[in-house]
Design an enzyme around this catalytic site. Sequence first.
Site, short mmCIF file in Angstrom:
data_model
loop_
_atom_site.label_atom_id
_atom_site.label_comp_id
_atom_site.label_asym_id
_atom_site.label_seq_id
_atom_site.Cartn_x
_atom_site.Cartn_y
_atom_site.Cartn_z
N CYS A 3 0.54 -1.47 0.34
CA CYS A 3 0.07 0.19 -0.34
C CYS A 3 1.24 1.34 0.10
O CYS A 3 2.00 0.77 -0.18
CB CYS A 3 -0.85 -0.22 0.99
SG CYS A 3 -0.22 0.09 3.16
N ASN A 6 2.81 0.94 4.02
CA ASN A 6 2.95 0.15 4.82
C ASN A 6 2.33 0.43 6.76
O ASN A 6 2.65 -0.32 7.21
CB ASN A 6 4.76 0.21 4.79
CG ASN A 6 4.11 -1.79 5.45
OD1 ASN A 6 5.38 -1.63 5.76
ND2 ASN A 6 3.75 -2.57 5.39
N CYS A 8 -2.10 0.76 7.41
CA CYS A 8 -2.98 0.27 8.00
C CYS A 8 -3.28 -0.63 7.15
O CYS A 8 -3.44 -1.79 7.29
CB CYS A 8 -3.48 2.22 6.80
SG CYS A 8 -3.49 3.13 7.99
N ARG A 9 -2.94 -0.85 5.55
CA ARG A 9 -3.45 -1.99 4.54
C ARG A 9 -2.72 -3.10 5.16
O ARG A 9 -3.40 -4.22 4.36
CB ARG A 9 -4.44 -0.97 3.30
CG ARG A 9 -5.39 -0.14 3.83
CD ARG A 9 -5.40 0.63 1.99
NE ARG A 9 -4.66 1.48 1.86
CZ ARG A 9 -4.31 2.32 0.90
NH1 ARG A 9 -5.85 2.15 -0.41
NH2 ARG A 9 -3.41 2.88 0.66
N SER A 10 -1.70 -2.89 3.53
CA SER A 10 -0.89 -4.23 3.24
C SER A 10 -0.64 -4.49 4.70
O SER A 10 -0.26 -5.87 4.82
CB SER A 10 0.35 -2.95 2.79
OG SER A 10 1.54 -2.51 2.97
N ASP A 117 -8.43 3.41 0.74
CA ASP A 117 -7.75 4.02 2.57
C ASP A 117 -8.09 4.51 2.93
O ASP A 117 -8.87 5.71 3.03
CB ASP A 117 -6.48 5.25 1.63
CG ASP A 117 -5.69 5.57 2.54
OD1 ASP A 117 -5.49 5.49 4.01
OD2 ASP A 117 -4.72 6.32 1.60
P1 4NP Z 1 -1.40 2.71 4.03
O1 4NP Z 1 -2.26 4.23 4.50
O2 4NP Z 1 -1.41 3.21 2.36
O3 4NP Z 1 -3.35 2.07 3.73
O4 4NP Z 1 -0.45 2.51 4.95
C1 4NP Z 1 -1.77 4.82 4.38
C2 4NP Z 1 -0.75 5.11 5.82
C3 4NP Z 1 -0.06 6.31 5.60
C4 4NP Z 1 -0.38 8.12 4.91
C5 4NP Z 1 -1.57 7.58 3.22
C6 4NP Z 1 -1.89 6.60 3.72
N1 4NP Z 1 -0.21 8.64 5.50
O5 4NP Z 1 -0.18 10.14 4.29
O6 4NP Z 1 1.53 9.57 5.53
#
Ligand code: 4NP
Length: 149
Positions: A3, A6, A8-10, A117
Amino acid sequence: MVCLGNICRSPLAEGILKSKVDPEKVLVDSAGTASYHVGEAPDIRSIMIARKNGVNISKQLGRQFKLSDFDEFDRIYVMDHSNLQNVLKLARTDADRAKVELILNELKANSNQDVPDPYYGGDEGFEQVYRLLDAATDNIVNKLENGSI
Ligand code: 4NP
């Protein structure tokens, strides 16, 4: 499992799939296309929704996707189209490109849908992400078992 951050989702995708496969047979890992959260634990909301479902992701640490991941892994599942573009930009060969797939295409072939997201939203977003990834990884496990992956 890839993602953006790294966190939240992955990490959820990694933890859920790991909970369903034999670690001696299947190597599962996750990474972000961005470096913002390298070395960090997953977002507390991902840790909590995983825990609620009996999966412990609290020991995972964020890392950035790297070129050698194309050599190390047979399948590279991305969460959304932005991740897809970013990973495909790094691909060196057609063989690299062929490994990359939107994970929700395992839930519904050719649907080309994103795992939303959940970072800026509330807990409901994390519940939804969990449900989607749980279902998609069930199908990945079925494919691993019948030899089509
Ligand atoms: P992820 O979610 O891609 O599912 O881990 C996010 C985590 C952090 C951010 C964006 C999306 N960020 O902008 O810091």
